[in-house]
Structures are given as structure tokens and as C-alpha cells.
Scaffold this motif. Structure first.
Motif, PDB file in Angstrom:
ATOM      1  N   LEU A  38      42.227  13.041 116.700  1.00  0.00           N
ATOM      2  CA  LEU A  38      41.676  12.830 115.495  1.00  0.00           C
ATOM      3  C   LEU A  38      42.406  11.722 114.575  1.00  0.00           C
ATOM      4  O   LEU A  38      43.771  11.715 114.829  1.00  0.00           O
ATOM      5  N   LYS A  39      41.703  10.781 114.104  1.00  0.00           N
ATOM      6  CA  LYS A  39      42.507   9.785 113.389  1.00  0.00           C
ATOM      7  C   LYS A  39      41.734   9.905 111.947  1.00  0.00           C
ATOM      8  O   LYS A  39      40.514   9.989 111.734  1.00  0.00           O
ATOM      9  N   LEU A  40      42.862   9.992 110.830  1.00  0.00           N
ATOM     10  CA  LEU A  40      42.489   9.914 109.587  1.00  0.00           C
ATOM     11  C   LEU A  40      42.895   8.320 109.111  1.00  0.00           C
ATOM     12  O   LEU A  40      44.070   7.976 108.912  1.00  0.00           O
ATOM     13  N   GLU A  41      42.115   7.715 108.522  1.00  0.00           N
ATOM     14  CA  GLU A  41      42.299   6.295 107.742  1.00  0.00           C
ATOM     15  C   GLU A  41      43.176   5.349 108.985  1.00  0.00           C
ATOM     16  O   GLU A  41      43.988   4.809 108.678  1.00  0.00           O
ATOM     17  N   GLU A  42      42.614   5.504 110.111  1.00  0.00           N
ATOM     18  CA  GLU A  42      43.409   4.707 111.343  1.00  0.00           C
ATOM     19  C   GLU A  42      44.614   5.209 111.744  1.00  0.00           C
ATOM     20  O   GLU A  42      45.291   4.618 112.603  1.00  0.00           O
ATOM     21  N   ARG A  43      45.142   6.341 111.227  1.00  0.00           N
ATOM     22  CA  ARG A  43      46.390   6.837 111.764  1.00  0.00           C
ATOM     23  C   ARG A  43      46.257   8.350 112.497  1.00  0.00           C
ATOM     24  O   ARG A  43      45.372   8.919 112.166  1.00  0.00           O
ATOM     25  N   ASP A  44      46.947   8.140 113.534  1.00  0.00           N
ATOM     26  CA  ASP A  44      46.854   9.474 114.066  1.00  0.00           C
ATOM     27  C   ASP A  44      46.946  10.858 113.542  1.00  0.00           C
ATOM     28  O   ASP A  44      47.941  10.884 112.818  1.00  0.00           O
ATOM     29  N   ALA A  45      46.101  11.849 113.273  1.00  0.00           N
ATOM     30  CA  ALA A  45      46.421  12.869 112.773  1.00  0.00           C
ATOM     31  C   ALA A  45      46.472  14.290 113.450  1.00  0.00           C
ATOM     32  O   ALA A  45      46.678  15.402 112.944  1.00  0.00           O
ATOM     33  N   GLY A  46      46.181  13.949 114.870  1.00  0.00           N
ATOM     34  CA  GLY A  46      46.247  15.220 115.540  1.00  0.00           C
ATOM     35  C   GLY A  46      45.645  14.912 116.860  1.00  0.00           C
ATOM     36  O   GLY A  46      44.911  14.383 117.178  1.00  0.00           O
TER      37      GLY A  46
END
Length: 57
Positions: A38-46
Motif C-alpha cells: 500500500l502506498k499513500l501519496e507515493e510513500r510506502d504505508a504498509g
């Protein structure tokens, strides 16, 4: 919103609608290892270990 699949990946994304559509997240699953990212706003989130479920219908 985008979605696609290949022999090795399943991809889908989404976002928010204000004055215009802004894509803010994406989820990619590796079909061979079953690991999802999962990426949120291009950053790894999980990272997730996905599993097949039995169809209910």
C-alpha cells in the motif's frame, strides 16, 4: 482511479474528488508471492500478506 492486472500483478488505486480528482493511494499485489504493498501519496504505508478466499457465491 486506475486498475489493471497482469500475469504477475494486480493494481488498483483511488483518491478524492474535490474541484478535481486527486489520486492519493495505490495497492499492488504480487500474484506469485501474494505480498501486497500500500502506498499513500507515493510513500510506502504498509505491506500485507494476502490470501485466497473461497468464493461465497
Amino acid at each position: 482511479m486506475h486498475h489493471w492486472l497482469t500475469n504477475t500483478e494486480i493494481y488498483f488505486s483511488g483518491g478524492w474528488m474535490g474541484d478535481w480528482y486527486t489520486e492519493s493511494w495505490s495497492f499492488v499485489v504480487d500474484r506469485l508471492s501474494a505480498k501486497g504493498n500500500l502506498k499513500l501519496e507515493e510513500r510506502d504505508a504498509g505491506t500485507y500478506q494476502c490470501a485466497r478466499v473461497k468464493t461465497q457465491l
